[in-house]
Scaffold this motif. Sequence first.
Motif, PDB file in Angstrom:
ATOM      1  N   PRO A 133       0.833  -1.215   0.000  1.00  0.00           N
ATOM      2  CA  PRO A 133       0.000   0.000   0.000  1.00  0.00           C
ATOM      3  C   PRO A 133       0.866   1.262   0.000  1.00  0.00           C
ATOM      4  CG  PRO A 133      -0.714  -1.530   1.697  1.00  0.00           C
ATOM      5  CD  PRO A 133       0.574  -2.060   1.154  1.00  0.00           C
ATOM      6  N   VAL A 134       0.353   2.317  -0.615  1.00  0.00           N
ATOM      7  CA  VAL A 134       1.060   3.598  -0.684  1.00  0.00           C
ATOM      8  C   VAL A 134       0.193   4.645   0.002  1.00  0.00           C
ATOM      9  CG1 VAL A 134       1.943   5.390  -2.225  1.00  0.00           C
ATOM     10  CG2 VAL A 134       2.174   2.972  -2.861  1.00  0.00           C
ATOM     11  N   LEU A 135       0.767   5.319   0.983  1.00  0.00           N
ATOM     12  CA  LEU A 135       0.077   6.384   1.707  1.00  0.00           C
ATOM     13  C   LEU A 135       0.976   7.606   1.680  1.00  0.00           C
ATOM     14  CD1 LEU A 135      -2.337   7.246   3.442  1.00  0.00           C
ATOM     15  CD2 LEU A 135      -1.144   6.314   5.412  1.00  0.00           C
ATOM     16  N   LYS A 136       0.465   8.708   1.118  1.00  0.00           N
ATOM     17  CA  LYS A 136       1.251   9.927   0.978  1.00  0.00           C
ATOM     18  C   LYS A 136       0.455  11.139   1.441  1.00  0.00           C
ATOM     19  CE  LYS A 136       3.978   8.540  -3.029  1.00  0.00           C
ATOM     20  NZ  LYS A 136       5.290   8.554  -2.452  1.00  0.00           N
ATOM     21  N   LEU A 137       1.196  12.107   1.943  1.00  0.00           N
ATOM     22  CA  LEU A 137       0.667  13.448   2.171  1.00  0.00           C
ATOM     23  C   LEU A 137       1.358  14.335   1.152  1.00  0.00           C
ATOM     24  CD1 LEU A 137       0.810  13.818   6.047  1.00  0.00           C
ATOM     25  CD2 LEU A 137      -1.216  13.555   4.624  1.00  0.00           C
ATOM     26  N   ALA A 138       0.588  15.078   0.389  1.00  0.00           N
ATOM     27  CA  ALA A 138       1.167  15.957  -0.615  1.00  0.00           C
ATOM     28  C   ALA A 138       0.715  17.385  -0.343  1.00  0.00           C
ATOM     29  CB  ALA A 138       0.740  15.524  -2.010  1.00  0.00           C
ATOM     30  N   ARG A 139       1.679  18.272  -0.177  1.00  0.00           N
ATOM     31  CA  ARG A 139       1.388  19.702  -0.041  1.00  0.00           C
ATOM     32  C   ARG A 139       1.442  20.300  -1.434  1.00  0.00           C
ATOM     33  NH1 ARG A 139       4.906  24.615   1.871  1.00  0.00           N
ATOM     34  NH2 ARG A 139       3.259  26.165   2.033  1.00  0.00           N
ATOM     35  N   VAL A 140       0.346  20.888  -1.841  1.00  0.00           N
ATOM     36  CA  VAL A 140       0.218  21.486  -3.167  1.00  0.00           C
ATOM     37  C   VAL A 140       0.098  22.999  -2.983  1.00  0.00           C
ATOM     38  CG1 VAL A 140      -1.181  21.595  -5.261  1.00  0.00           C
ATOM     39  CG2 VAL A 140      -0.964  19.426  -4.021  1.00  0.00           C
ATOM     40  N   VAL A 141       0.992  23.736  -3.606  1.00  0.00           N
ATOM     41  CA  VAL A 141       0.977  25.192  -3.508  1.00  0.00           C
ATOM     42  C   VAL A 141       0.668  25.752  -4.891  1.00  0.00           C
ATOM     43  CG1 VAL A 141       2.316  27.263  -2.940  1.00  0.00           C
ATOM     44  CG2 VAL A 141       2.647  25.147  -1.627  1.00  0.00           C
TER      45      VAL A 141
ATOM     46  N   THR B 241      -8.169  12.610  -0.334  1.00  0.00           N
ATOM     47  CA  THR B 241      -8.916  13.643   0.376  1.00  0.00           C
ATOM     48  C   THR B 241      -8.167  14.967   0.339  1.00  0.00           C
ATOM     49  OG1 THR B 241      -9.764  11.917   1.834  1.00  0.00           O
ATOM     50  CG2 THR B 241     -10.059  14.182   2.552  1.00  0.00           C
ATOM     51  N   LEU B 242      -8.884  16.015   0.008  1.00  0.00           N
ATOM     52  CA  LEU B 242      -8.333  17.355  -0.141  1.00  0.00           C
ATOM     53  C   LEU B 242      -8.622  18.201   1.092  1.00  0.00           C
ATOM     54  CD1 LEU B 242      -7.154  19.636  -1.980  1.00  0.00           C
ATOM     55  CD2 LEU B 242      -9.503  20.009  -2.761  1.00  0.00           C
ATOM     56  N   PHE B 243      -7.608  18.972   1.502  1.00  0.00           N
ATOM     57  CA  PHE B 243      -7.747  19.942   2.583  1.00  0.00           C
ATOM     58  C   PHE B 243      -7.152  21.263   2.106  1.00  0.00           C
ATOM     59  CE2 PHE B 243      -7.159  15.753   4.409  1.00  0.00           C
ATOM     60  CZ  PHE B 243      -8.203  15.658   5.308  1.00  0.00           C
ATOM     61  N   GLN B 244      -7.759  22.383   2.518  1.00  0.00           N
ATOM     62  CA  GLN B 244      -7.231  23.694   2.170  1.00  0.00           C
ATOM     63  C   GLN B 244      -6.800  24.402   3.447  1.00  0.00           C
ATOM     64  OE1 GLN B 244      -9.919  26.295   0.021  1.00  0.00           O
ATOM     65  NE2 GLN B 244      -8.257  27.631  -0.635  1.00  0.00           N
ATOM     66  N   ALA B 245      -5.641  25.031   3.396  1.00  0.00           N
ATOM     67  CA  ALA B 245      -5.121  25.761   4.552  1.00  0.00           C
ATOM     68  C   ALA B 245      -6.028  26.937   4.900  1.00  0.00           C
ATOM     69  CB  ALA B 245      -3.712  26.262   4.268  1.00  0.00           C
ATOM     70  N   LEU B 246      -6.135  27.242   6.166  1.00  0.00           N
ATOM     71  CA  LEU B 246      -6.924  28.390   6.612  1.00  0.00           C
ATOM     72  C   LEU B 246      -6.153  29.696   6.444  1.00  0.00           C
ATOM     73  CD1 LEU B 246      -8.424  26.904   9.895  1.00  0.00           C
ATOM     74  CD2 LEU B 246      -9.575  27.226   7.695  1.00  0.00           C
ATOM     75  N   SER B 247      -4.839  29.631   6.604  1.00  0.00           N
ATOM     76  CA  SER B 247      -4.039  30.853   6.601  1.00  0.00           C
ATOM     77  C   SER B 247      -3.514  31.262   5.230  1.00  0.00           C
ATOM     78  CB  SER B 247      -2.858  30.695   7.558  1.00  0.00           C
ATOM     79  OG  SER B 247      -2.062  29.596   7.150  1.00  0.00           O
ATOM     80  N   GLU B 248      -3.390  30.328   4.310  1.00  0.00           N
ATOM     81  CA  GLU B 248      -2.855  30.614   2.974  1.00  0.00           C
ATOM     82  C   GLU B 248      -3.782  30.004   1.936  1.00  0.00           C
ATOM     83  OE1 GLU B 248      -0.201  32.458   2.272  1.00  0.00           O
ATOM     84  OE2 GLU B 248       0.300  32.754   4.378  1.00  0.00           O
ATOM     85  N   ALA B 249      -4.497  30.828   1.210  1.00  0.00           N
ATOM     86  CA  ALA B 249      -5.510  30.352   0.265  1.00  0.00           C
ATOM     87  C   ALA B 249      -4.943  29.434  -0.815  1.00  0.00           C
ATOM     88  CB  ALA B 249      -6.211  31.541  -0.397  1.00  0.00           C
ATOM     89  N   GLU B 250      -3.677  29.617  -1.170  1.00  0.00           N
ATOM     90  CA  GLU B 250      -3.072  28.825  -2.245  1.00  0.00           C
ATOM     91  C   GLU B 250      -2.466  27.512  -1.765  1.00  0.00           C
ATOM     92  OE1 GLU B 250      -2.369  32.161  -1.933  1.00  0.00           O
ATOM     93  OE2 GLU B 250      -3.390  32.951  -3.683  1.00  0.00           O
ATOM     94  N   ASP B 251      -2.549  27.213  -0.460  1.00  0.00           N
ATOM     95  CA  ASP B 251      -1.958  25.992   0.096  1.00  0.00           C
ATOM     96  C   ASP B 251      -3.014  24.926   0.335  1.00  0.00           C
ATOM     97  OD1 ASP B 251       0.459  27.260   0.108  1.00  0.00           O
ATOM     98  OD2 ASP B 251       0.783  27.121   2.264  1.00  0.00           O
TER      99      ASP B 251
ATOM    100  N   GLY C 209       4.140  24.347  -6.899  1.00  0.00           N
ATOM    101  CA  GLY C 209       5.030  23.346  -6.316  1.00  0.00           C
ATOM    102  C   GLY C 209       4.265  22.275  -5.564  1.00  0.00           C
ATOM    103  N   VAL C 210       4.888  21.100  -5.485  1.00  0.00           N
ATOM    104  CA  VAL C 210       4.324  19.971  -4.744  1.00  0.00           C
ATOM    105  C   VAL C 210       5.439  19.352  -3.920  1.00  0.00           C
ATOM    106  CG1 VAL C 210       3.260  17.682  -4.894  1.00  0.00           C
ATOM    107  CG2 VAL C 210       2.632  19.438  -6.541  1.00  0.00           C
ATOM    108  N   LYS C 211       5.151  19.082  -2.657  1.00  0.00           N
ATOM    109  CA  LYS C 211       6.070  18.340  -1.796  1.00  0.00           C
ATOM    110  C   LYS C 211       5.285  17.161  -1.239  1.00  0.00           C
ATOM    111  CE  LYS C 211       9.183  21.998  -0.571  1.00  0.00           C
ATOM    112  NZ  LYS C 211       9.934  22.656   0.479  1.00  0.00           N
ATOM    113  N   ALA C 212       5.732  15.964  -1.559  1.00  0.00           N
ATOM    114  CA  ALA C 212       5.044  14.760  -1.101  1.00  0.00           C
ATOM    115  C   ALA C 212       5.877  14.076  -0.025  1.00  0.00           C
ATOM    116  CB  ALA C 212       4.814  13.815  -2.265  1.00  0.00           C
TER     117      ALA C 212
END
Length: 98
Positions: free
Chosen positions: A6-14, A44-54, A87-90
């Motif tokens: 199985p593959v489980l990742k967290l990806a930060r998308v800016v 599952t997608l989450f959006q940052a509260l402090s930075e609209a583009e994160d 940018g993306v950091k996984a």
Amino acid sequence: MSSTAPVLKLARVVGHPGRAAELREALLALEAATRREPGCVAFTLFQALSEAEDFVLLEHFESAAALQSHMQEPHTQAFFAKQLVAGVKAIDVSSLGR
């Protein structure tokens, strides 16, 4: 990692400044399409509260092969073709704590 583990990742998308709403809509469409893919356990997608583009994506696929297939899907290719992402950091969290 084996191709069947199985593959489980967290990806930060800016996103690019000023394009948060457009990126959010594109990510929501990607989320909906990806959840229907064989081999997708969660996306599952989450959006940052402090930075609209994160944004953060929690990606869980049955295997590396399923993730590789996801990257070749037309909806995934169409998402990246829009060039909304600066940018993306996984982070691979598949093996943490084991």
